[in-house]
Design an enzyme around this catalytic site. Structure first.
Site, mmCIF file in Angstrom:
data_model
loop_
_atom_site.group_PDB
_atom_site.id
_atom_site.type_symbol
_atom_site.label_atom_id
_atom_site.label_comp_id
_atom_site.label_asym_id
_atom_site.label_seq_id
_atom_site.Cartn_x
_atom_site.Cartn_y
_atom_site.Cartn_z
ATOM 1 N N GLY A 1 -0.280 1.593 0.740
ATOM 2 C CA GLY A 1 -1.168 2.694 0.968
ATOM 3 C C GLY A 1 -0.419 4.093 1.090
ATOM 4 O O GLY A 1 -0.964 4.920 1.482
ATOM 5 N N SER B 1 1.049 0.172 -3.441
ATOM 6 C CA SER B 1 0.805 1.295 -4.455
ATOM 7 C C SER B 1 1.000 1.204 -5.835
ATOM 8 O O SER B 1 1.480 2.055 -6.367
ATOM 9 C CB SER B 1 1.893 2.420 -3.660
ATOM 10 O OG SER B 1 1.657 2.705 -2.236
ATOM 11 N N HIS C 1 -2.785 -10.930 5.028
ATOM 12 C CA HIS C 1 -2.543 -9.638 4.528
ATOM 13 C C HIS C 1 -1.938 -8.849 5.803
ATOM 14 O O HIS C 1 -2.404 -9.046 6.973
ATOM 15 C CB HIS C 1 -3.908 -8.669 4.184
ATOM 16 C CG HIS C 1 -3.474 -7.527 3.571
ATOM 17 N ND1 HIS C 1 -3.134 -6.563 4.320
ATOM 18 C CD2 HIS C 1 -3.348 -6.924 2.430
ATOM 19 C CE1 HIS C 1 -3.046 -5.400 3.301
ATOM 20 N NE2 HIS C 1 -3.026 -5.844 2.133
ATOM 21 N N ASN D 1 -7.681 -5.741 -3.728
ATOM 22 C CA ASN D 1 -8.179 -5.945 -2.615
ATOM 23 C C ASN D 1 -8.991 -4.801 -2.224
ATOM 24 O O ASN D 1 -8.084 -3.718 -2.204
ATOM 25 C CB ASN D 1 -6.742 -6.006 -1.901
ATOM 26 C CG ASN D 1 -7.209 -6.301 -0.387
ATOM 27 O OD1 ASN D 1 -8.278 -6.074 0.212
ATOM 28 N ND2 ASN D 1 -6.145 -6.258 0.494
ATOM 29 N N LYS E 1 -10.457 -4.036 0.332
ATOM 30 C CA LYS E 1 -10.220 -3.835 1.757
ATOM 31 C C LYS E 1 -11.676 -3.398 2.343
ATOM 32 O O LYS E 1 -12.721 -4.082 1.969
ATOM 33 C CB LYS E 1 -9.277 -2.565 2.164
ATOM 34 C CG LYS E 1 -7.911 -3.086 1.610
ATOM 35 C CD LYS E 1 -6.910 -2.220 1.874
ATOM 36 C CE LYS E 1 -5.489 -2.763 1.151
ATOM 37 N NZ LYS E 1 -4.209 -2.059 1.515
ATOM 38 N N GLU F 1 4.098 -8.132 -0.459
ATOM 39 C CA GLU F 1 3.811 -6.712 -0.033
ATOM 40 C C GLU F 1 4.580 -6.214 1.028
ATOM 41 O O GLU F 1 4.184 -6.224 2.176
ATOM 42 C CB GLU F 1 2.216 -6.717 0.395
ATOM 43 C CG GLU F 1 1.187 -7.353 -0.677
ATOM 44 C CD GLU F 1 -0.077 -6.625 -0.629
ATOM 45 O OE1 GLU F 1 -0.516 -6.285 -1.508
ATOM 46 O OE2 GLU F 1 -0.623 -6.884 0.636
ATOM 47 N N GLU G 1 -2.339 -5.912 7.167
ATOM 48 C CA GLU G 1 -3.362 -5.290 7.838
ATOM 49 C C GLU G 1 -3.781 -6.391 8.877
ATOM 50 O O GLU G 1 -4.160 -6.024 10.084
ATOM 51 C CB GLU G 1 -4.499 -4.870 7.041
ATOM 52 C CG GLU G 1 -4.024 -3.169 6.434
ATOM 53 C CD GLU G 1 -4.483 -3.198 5.081
ATOM 54 O OE1 GLU G 1 -5.384 -3.714 4.916
ATOM 55 O OE2 GLU G 1 -3.753 -2.388 4.349
HETATM 56 P P1 13P Z 1 -2.456 -0.360 -1.978
HETATM 57 O O1 13P Z 1 -2.439 -0.586 -3.417
HETATM 58 O O2 13P Z 1 -3.531 0.578 -1.707
HETATM 59 O O3 13P Z 1 -0.944 0.428 -1.617
HETATM 60 O O4 13P Z 1 -2.602 -1.555 -1.093
HETATM 61 C C1 13P Z 1 -1.792 -2.538 -1.443
HETATM 62 C C2 13P Z 1 -2.406 -3.710 -0.561
HETATM 63 O O5 13P Z 1 -2.440 -3.668 0.562
HETATM 64 C C3 13P Z 1 -3.104 -4.797 -1.515
HETATM 65 O O6 13P Z 1 -3.380 -5.897 -0.869
#
Ligand code: 13P
Length: 249
Positions: free
Chosen positions: A173, A213, A95, A10, A12, A167, A97
């Site tokens: 992150g 992560s 997601h 992803n 982002k 997740e 976010e």
């Molecule tokens: P990270 O791997 O940067 O923690 O992000 C995970 C994520 O949100 C994947 O959609």
């Protein structure tokens, strides 16, 4: 029948079209795999160049969002028809976010899931709890509620073909990976929920990823769990490490 692992990046809101092409070229020799499905979920503006750049390889392309509408006066939105025509196969829906920053609720996400199927796209449907929810002991209740709402009207056949990404928000992150036990426990509970909503066969087929992560170091143990069928990768999907995650064995 063993489920095929699926490792999706992803990206982002990272990489311009020029940078995206360079990243695909850098990763190309590292992400070859005969037994893992590899997907790059990329920003909308990178879809066309990335589809072009991965042609003839094992990599598939995903979008990070889809409109719940078909077409018309919806400024800034991207439709399922546009994604499909551009060569997209997967789409991330729900997601954390988007749930948090853009206030996408489960009724809205449910419409997006149905829309993705309408256009022949495979949803990667995300779910997961906050740190406060984990500490309050409501993780599994919460994830069940999210998924039950997001899957309303989805048939067993559709569910069997889709991907769910667990997740935990506190692991995204932050460099804080859920323990293998925590990740397996929730992924297992998700599979049980699918058996409850549909049947054992659908639960056996649906692929469930862990995300939060994940890196080349943590992937082997996570992906060895019986209910973890791969990962949804943020930060590490933009680096060489993504090749290690794909070739975790
Ligand atoms: P990270 O791997 O940067 O923690 O992000 C995970 C994520 O949100 C994947 O959609």
């Amino acid at each position: 029948m063993a489920r095929r692992k699926i490792v999706a990046g992803n990206w982002k809101m990272n990489k311009t079209p020029t940078e995206a092409k360079a990243l695909v070229a850098m990763l190309a020799p590292l992400v070859k795999s005969d037994d893992v499905d590899v997907v790059y979920c990329v920003p909308a503006i990178d879809i066309v160049p990335v589809v072009e750049a991965v042609k003839g390889t094992n990599v598939k392309v995903g979008a990070e969002n889809i409109s719940d509408k078909d077409s018309g006066a919806f400024t800034g939105e991207i439709s399922g028809a546009m994604l499909k025509d551009a060569g997209v196969d997967y789409v991330i829906i729900g997601h954390s976010e988007r749930r948090d920053y853009y206030k996408e609720d489960d009724a809205f996400l449910n419409r997006k899931v149905l829309k993705a199927f309408e256009y022949g796209l495979t949803p990667i449907l995300c779910c997961g709890e906050s740190l406060a929810q984990r500490e309050a002991g409501v993780t599994i209740d919460w994830v069940r509620l999210q998924l039950k709402s997001d899957l309303i009207g989805v048939t067993a056949e559709q569910a069997a073909s889709m991907v769910i990404a667990y997740e935990p928000i506190w692991a995204i992150g932050t460099g804080k990976v859920a323990t293998t036990e925590q990740a397996q426990e929730v992924c297992h509970a998700i599979r049980e929920l699918i058996a409850e909503i549909y049947d054992a066969d659908t639960a056996e087929k649906i692929r469930i990823q862990y995300g939060g992560s994940v890196n080349g170091k943590s992937a082997p143990e996570l992906f060895a769990q019986p209910d973890i069928d791969g990962g949804l990768i943020g930060g590490a999907s933009l680096k060489e490490d993504f090749g290690k995650i794909v070739n975790y064995k």
